[in-house]
Design a protein around this motif. Structure first.
Motif, PDB file in Angstrom:
ATOM      1  N   GLN A  50      41.616  40.190   2.319  1.00 41.46           N
ATOM      2  CA  GLN A  50      40.194  40.025   2.639  1.00 41.46           C
ATOM      3  C   GLN A  50      39.247  40.310   1.481  1.00 41.46           C
ATOM      4  O   GLN A  50      38.153  39.755   1.425  1.00 41.46           O
ATOM      5  CB  GLN A  50      39.828  40.886   3.851  1.00 41.46           C
ATOM      6  CG  GLN A  50      40.145  42.363   3.738  1.00 41.46           C
ATOM      7  CD  GLN A  50      39.155  43.152   2.909  1.00 41.46           C
ATOM      8  OE1 GLN A  50      37.970  42.791   2.843  1.00 41.46           O
ATOM      9  NE2 GLN A  50      39.621  44.221   2.270  1.00 41.46           N
TER      10      GLN A  50
ATOM     11  N   MET B 168      34.990  34.089   5.463  1.00 40.93           N
ATOM     12  CA  MET B 168      35.749  35.273   5.859  1.00 40.93           C
ATOM     13  C   MET B 168      36.292  35.177   7.280  1.00 40.93           C
ATOM     14  O   MET B 168      37.481  35.404   7.531  1.00 40.93           O
ATOM     15  CB  MET B 168      34.852  36.510   5.724  1.00 40.93           C
ATOM     16  CG  MET B 168      35.478  37.816   6.168  1.00 40.93           C
ATOM     17  SD  MET B 168      34.356  39.207   5.850  1.00 40.93           S
ATOM     18  CE  MET B 168      32.988  38.807   6.955  1.00 40.93           C
TER      19      MET B 168
ATOM     20  N   GLN C 247      40.216  34.765   8.578  1.00 38.39           N
ATOM     21  CA  GLN C 247      40.824  35.739   9.463  1.00 38.39           C
ATOM     22  C   GLN C 247      41.372  35.060  10.714  1.00 38.39           C
ATOM     23  O   GLN C 247      42.502  35.344  11.155  1.00 38.39           O
ATOM     24  CB  GLN C 247      39.820  36.821   9.869  1.00 38.39           C
ATOM     25  CG  GLN C 247      40.415  37.814  10.867  1.00 38.39           C
ATOM     26  CD  GLN C 247      39.458  38.896  11.272  1.00 38.39           C
ATOM     27  OE1 GLN C 247      39.459  39.964  10.684  1.00 38.39           O
ATOM     28  NE2 GLN C 247      38.648  38.636  12.295  1.00 38.39           N
TER      29      GLN C 247
END
Length: 253
Positions: free
Chosen positions: A210, A218, A222
């Motif tokens: 990350q 982001m 994820q």
């Protein structure tokens, strides 16, 4: 002649022991090959959930075998790096159990692990500058990402050692133990092993990757990693076990 790397497996936990106590577990090419093979086995085996790396003879690792270095031996494995680990850590959790000294390449091995458990008298350091060398196996790039930059700069430039108490205070290690570090590391590993294996692996991947994700992508990145976990049999089993107040029976599917 005993193996330079010992492997023990018990209830999903692989313990990898650097086994050159006569040389303070200094890393030669044979150790690098053994560790690299252990990491490959860890990631490829459905039976293995977590690994611990430790050292024989009351010390973790004194770094690269300098006698071998002078003879032209470089303990680096392609795709894995120094000690068969520092540039290519496993996808599954890896815990360093540190007794005695974790110096130079030894500290870089520990820095490549996800968690560090240390015996109270343990010492850490990257003293390469004292020898006219540079901590090029992760010390200079991982240390400032794991502790404040000014402290990392001080330890790298002076080569001074860090005791376990100070290492814990600055967030470098997870736990200090009065007994052998391996015992406490096995307790930590057992706690992780009790969790869903797919969830554990995906969690580590998100947390290790990350830092390099742009803010605008982001959440998408994820979701790509954790989405399949929510559709897994283990996710349904975990929910059912919680509702039924029983221990979950993970299948890794």
């Amino acid at each position: 002649m005993s193996s330079p790397v010992l492997i023990e497996v018990h209830e999903g936990v692989m313990t990898v022991t650097l086994n050159r106590p006569e040389a303070k577990n200094a890393v030669n090419l044979e150790i690098a090959k053994g560790v690299a093979e252990a990491m490959r086995r860890l990631d490829e085996s459905d039976e293995l959930r977590v690994a611990i790396i430790t050292g024989a003879g009351g010390t973790f690792c004194s770094g690269m075998d300098l006698k071998g270095f002078l003879d032209g031996e470089i303990p680096v494995i392609e795709g894995r790096g120094f000690a068969g680990l520092t540039q290519g850590p496993p996808e599954k959790p890896l815990i360093a159990a540190v007794d005695g000294f974790a110096l130079a390449g030894g500290m870089e091995i520990a820095l490549a692990c996800d968690m560090i458990v240390a015996q109270r008298d343990a010492r850490f350091g990257i003293p390469e500058a004292k020898l006219g060398l540079v901590a090029g196996a992760g010390g200079l790039v991982r240390l400032p990402r794991q502790i404040p930059i000014r402290l990392a700069m001080e330890y790298a430039l002076t080569g001074d050692l860090i005791d376990a108490k100070r290492a814990y205070e600055i967030g470098l290690i997870n736990r200090i133990t009065d007994g052998p570090a391996l015992i406490a590391a096995k307790d930590l590993a057992a706690t992780i092993c009790a969790n869903g294996p797919l969830a554990v692996r995906a969690t580590k991947k998100v947390m290790t990757e990350q830092a390099g994700w742009p803010a605008e992508t982001m959440w998408q990145r994820q979701d790509e990693l954790i989405g399949p976990i929510f559709d897994s049999n283990d996710a349904r089993e975990g929910a059912a076990a919680f509702a039924e107040k029983r221990k979950a029976k993970w299948t890794g599917t």
